[in-house]
Design a protein around this motif. Structure first.
Motif, PDB file in Angstrom:
ATOM      1  N   TRP A 138       4.497  -8.331  -6.153  1.00 18.00           N
ATOM      2  CA  TRP A 138       4.871  -8.461  -7.566  1.00 18.00           C
ATOM      3  C   TRP A 138       4.015  -9.539  -8.216  1.00 18.00           C
ATOM      4  O   TRP A 138       3.542  -9.390  -9.337  1.00 18.00           O
ATOM      5  CB  TRP A 138       6.355  -8.804  -7.693  1.00 18.00           C
ATOM      6  N   PHE A 139       3.845 -10.659  -7.503  1.00 17.63           N
ATOM      7  CA  PHE A 139       2.966 -11.725  -8.003  1.00 17.63           C
ATOM      8  C   PHE A 139       1.951 -12.057  -6.914  1.00 17.63           C
ATOM      9  O   PHE A 139       2.272 -12.019  -5.722  1.00 17.63           O
ATOM     10  CB  PHE A 139       3.787 -12.947  -8.423  1.00 17.63           C
ATOM     11  N   ALA A 140       0.736 -12.381  -7.343  1.00 10.75           N
ATOM     12  CA  ALA A 140      -0.364 -12.468  -6.375  1.00 10.75           C
ATOM     13  C   ALA A 140      -0.378 -13.775  -5.594  1.00 10.75           C
ATOM     14  O   ALA A 140      -0.960 -13.835  -4.513  1.00 10.75           O
ATOM     15  CB  ALA A 140      -1.703 -12.281  -7.097  1.00 10.75           C
ATOM     16  N   GLU A 184       4.607  -2.111  -2.306  1.00 10.00           N
ATOM     17  CA  GLU A 184       4.602  -1.825  -0.860  1.00 10.00           C
ATOM     18  C   GLU A 184       3.514  -0.812  -0.518  1.00 10.00           C
ATOM     19  O   GLU A 184       2.857  -0.924   0.523  1.00 10.00           O
ATOM     20  CB  GLU A 184       5.966  -1.270  -0.413  1.00 10.00           C
ATOM     21  N   GLN A 185       3.335   0.189  -1.378  1.00 12.38           N
ATOM     22  CA  GLN A 185       2.280   1.191  -1.138  1.00 12.38           C
ATOM     23  C   GLN A 185       0.905   0.535  -1.060  1.00 12.38           C
ATOM     24  O   GLN A 185       0.101   0.830  -0.184  1.00 12.38           O
ATOM     25  CB  GLN A 185       2.240   2.219  -2.286  1.00 12.38           C
ATOM     26  N   VAL A 186       0.666  -0.360  -2.030  1.00 11.64           N
ATOM     27  CA  VAL A 186      -0.651  -1.008  -2.074  1.00 11.64           C
ATOM     28  C   VAL A 186      -0.837  -1.924  -0.860  1.00 11.64           C
ATOM     29  O   VAL A 186      -1.926  -2.023  -0.297  1.00 11.64           O
ATOM     30  CB  VAL A 186      -0.808  -1.800  -3.399  1.00 11.64           C
ATOM     31  N   ARG A 187       0.257  -2.550  -0.451  1.00 10.84           N
ATOM     32  CA  ARG A 187       0.193  -3.453   0.703  1.00 10.84           C
ATOM     33  C   ARG A 187       0.094  -2.655   2.004  1.00 10.84           C
ATOM     34  O   ARG A 187      -0.346  -3.166   3.022  1.00 10.84           O
ATOM     35  CB  ARG A 187       1.495  -4.270   0.716  1.00 10.84           C
ATOM     36  N   GLY A 188       0.527  -1.404   1.967  1.00  9.34           N
ATOM     37  CA  GLY A 188       0.638  -0.602   3.189  1.00  9.34           C
ATOM     38  C   GLY A 188      -0.487   0.389   3.379  1.00  9.34           C
ATOM     39  O   GLY A 188      -1.655   0.103   3.086  1.00  9.34           O
ATOM     40  N   GLU A 202       9.681  -0.191  -8.656  1.00  6.90           N
ATOM     41  CA  GLU A 202      10.623  -0.399  -7.543  1.00  6.90           C
ATOM     42  C   GLU A 202      10.971   0.924  -6.881  1.00  6.90           C
ATOM     43  O   GLU A 202      10.938   1.048  -5.664  1.00  6.90           O
ATOM     44  CB  GLU A 202      11.903  -1.085  -8.054  1.00  6.90           C
ATOM     45  N   ARG A 203      11.283   1.935  -7.711  1.00  9.11           N
ATOM     46  CA  ARG A 203      11.660   3.253  -7.177  1.00  9.11           C
ATOM     47  C   ARG A 203      10.547   3.829  -6.314  1.00  9.11           C
ATOM     48  O   ARG A 203      10.779   4.371  -5.247  1.00  9.11           O
ATOM     49  CB  ARG A 203      11.919   4.213  -8.340  1.00  9.11           C
ATOM     50  N   GLU A 204       9.324   3.697  -6.799  1.00  9.64           N
ATOM     51  CA  GLU A 204       8.184   4.303  -6.096  1.00  9.64           C
ATOM     52  C   GLU A 204       7.530   3.318  -5.130  1.00  9.64           C
ATOM     53  O   GLU A 204       6.502   3.637  -4.541  1.00  9.64           O
ATOM     54  CB  GLU A 204       7.188   4.845  -7.131  1.00  9.64           C
ATOM     55  N   GLN A 205       8.124   2.151  -5.019  1.00 11.45           N
ATOM     56  CA  GLN A 205       7.670   1.135  -4.070  1.00 11.45           C
ATOM     57  C   GLN A 205       6.165   0.883  -4.176  1.00 11.45           C
ATOM     58  O   GLN A 205       5.448   0.878  -3.174  1.00 11.45           O
ATOM     59  CB  GLN A 205       8.030   1.553  -2.650  1.00 11.45           C
TER      60      GLN A 205
END
Ligand code: PXG
Length: 464
Positions: free
Chosen positions: A276-278, A352-356, A346-349
């Motif tokens: 959410w924040f870098a 997390e997608q970018v981190r994953g 949040e719904r589409e995460q």
């Protein structure tokens, strides 16, 4: 739908009446603007019906992609309920308050530092002006009014208002406005490709680059320095990704001299780097965090500053009235759209997608462009990425600045159906976070074709 737009008429009116930002007006009038008429998902269409994959997310902001009905519905509902009311005279509106609480909940605390408060504006530039105001007020209230100097970096971008452009390190902007304003100093950027010494590792360079801050603090006088401002990853400067050792050393230095740290996350927040924040990604502890752009995915203008407790408590406890604010601070429609945009993320995460897995796939595929004969270095961080075009790959020799190879490449990108941004000869992207692996493949394929066409031009024009 496209057939309804009279391209010539719009171009004519455009050149007669619209002074575009960062534009040579006469030059644009001679060419005619490209008229963008529609967006859906990760694509936009121009008035001639050409579809382009928008690898720049508009201008680093359309993180959830185009055509999101939920955002239009949120704006519509809020406009029908309360399109505007100010937040000056002891009043608030529901979306602005709910969004402030939501942002505070999303901003992770670091150590003893919490982000419980938000100051709203409508853009990144305004937010950084607010930062200057808050930083100066903070030190005044602590009885250290001599602490006025804010240190920034060459090639940084912090906006286009007088304070924003001064904080930024763009020499072309300084030259046109008698800037910077007083009490702004600049150090070099952590650009490994350009500034590393022969044989220096990335990690060694990162520490050395961070110590330019310490040297500047000592040169100015430690008791005169108010704050250091930086982008986590420099965006408009060409996607300059700092070595891993850079931010920890910066943290050590700002702690040692007690100066405030401003993290300008106008580009890097809201999932762009997988958080959410870098500051969370790099593990440093800012006191103020600038945001704008993707807080609404660019659907309506909104910006602001996350104010950490260190500053907030002083402004609240000792400050009395803070004589600063904007008509649109906490605009209800903008805040309602932001709330819905965050709900989508949040719904589409999306962070997390970018981190994953998707983020790693994006990074791998982008790095493959480094094999191209024109490309000396291709790196990504989350969903931002940059590559540098060079004349001689082996010796990493740059093209003549005036050859405009980056612009040649950008034109091929446009004509080939992908939007990339050229910063000199650095080609950069920041695509929507909703991309699938298939769309990433499509994008990399289009970029590769544009690089091939650029190489052909470079060879036929004798630029190599
Ligand atoms: N800080 C950062 C880090 C930015 O990237 C601003 C502040 C200013 O935001 P506003 O909303 O006032 O524009 C920005 C904006 C480019 C480009 O060419 C980048 C930005 C703006 C315009 C062009 O890459 N970033």
């Amino acid at each position: 739908m496209n057939s309804k737009v009279d391209t010539r008429r719009i171009q004519q009116l455009d050149s007669e009446h619209f002074l575009h930002p960062f534009t040579d007006f006469k030059d644009l009038a001679s060419r005619g603007s490209r008229v963008i008429v529609r967006g859906e998902g990760i694509h936009v269409w121009d008035s001639e019906g050409r579809r382009m994959l928008d690898a720049m997310s508009g201008l680093w902001c359309v993180n959830v992609g185009y055509g999101r009905r939920e955002l239009a519905d949120a704006a519509h509902a809020q406009m029908m309920t309360l399109p505007f009311y100010n937040s000056f005279f002891q009043t608030t509106n529901v979306p602005a308050t709910l969004l402030a609480a939501k942002l505070a909940a999303l901003a992770p605390p670091v150590g003893e530092r919490r982000f419980d408060h938000v100051f709203y504006s409508s853009s990144g530039s305004e937010s950084n002006d607010s930062n200057v105001r808050m930083v100066r007020r903070y030190w005044d209230l602590l009885g250290q009014p001599q602490r006025k100097v804010i240190i920034s970096r060459r090639n940084a971008y912090h906006g286009s208002t007088m304070a924003g452009a001064s904080l930024g390190g763009m020499s072309g902007m300084h030259a046109q406005g008698d800037l910077p304003i007083p009490n702004i100093e600049h150090i070099e950027q952590p650009y490994f490709f350009e500034l590393a010494r022969d044989g220096e590792t990335r990690d060694e360079f990162g520490v050395r680059a961070a110590r330019w801050l310490e040297a500047k603090i000592l040169a100015v006088g430690a008791d005169k320095v108010a704050a250091f401002i930086a982008e986590p990853v420099q965006g408009a400067g060409g996607v300059i990704i700092p070595p891993d050792t850079y931010w920890p050393e910066i943290q050590r230095i700002v702690d040692r001299y007690g100066i405030l740290l401003i993290s300008d996350e106008v580009i890097c927040a809201f999932g762009r780097l997988g958080h959410w924040f870098a500051y969370e990604k790099f593990g440093y502890k800012p006191d103020l965090v600038t945001f704008a752009k993707a807080v609404t995915s660019g659907y309506v203008p909104l910006g602001g500053v996350m104010v950490g407790d260190r500053v907030a408590q002083v402004l609240i406890d000792k400050g009395g009235e803070f004589n600063h604010g904007y008509t649109y601070s906490g605009h209800p429609v903008a805040c309602a759209v932001a709330l819905e945009n965050i709900a989508i993320m949040e719904r589409e995460q999306l962070p997390e997608q970018v981190r994953g897995e998707i983020g790693r796939y994006f990074g791998r595929r982008f790095a493959e462009l480094g094999e191209h004969p024109l490309v000396a270095s291709a790196e990504a961080c989350g969903f931002v990425a940059g590559l540098i075009l060079v004349r001689d790959k082996k010796n990493k020799t740059l093209f003549d600045e005036n050859a405009g190879v980056g612009m040649i490449c950008r034109t091929h990108c446009f004509n080939n159906g992908v939007i990339m941004r050229a910063v000199g000869d650095r080609m950069i992207i920041a695509p929507p976070l909703v991309m699938t692996t298939g769309e990433i493949d499509e994008m990399i394929g289009l970029i590769r074709q544009a690089l091939d066409l650029t190489l052909k031009d470079v060879q036929t024009q004798g630029l190599a």
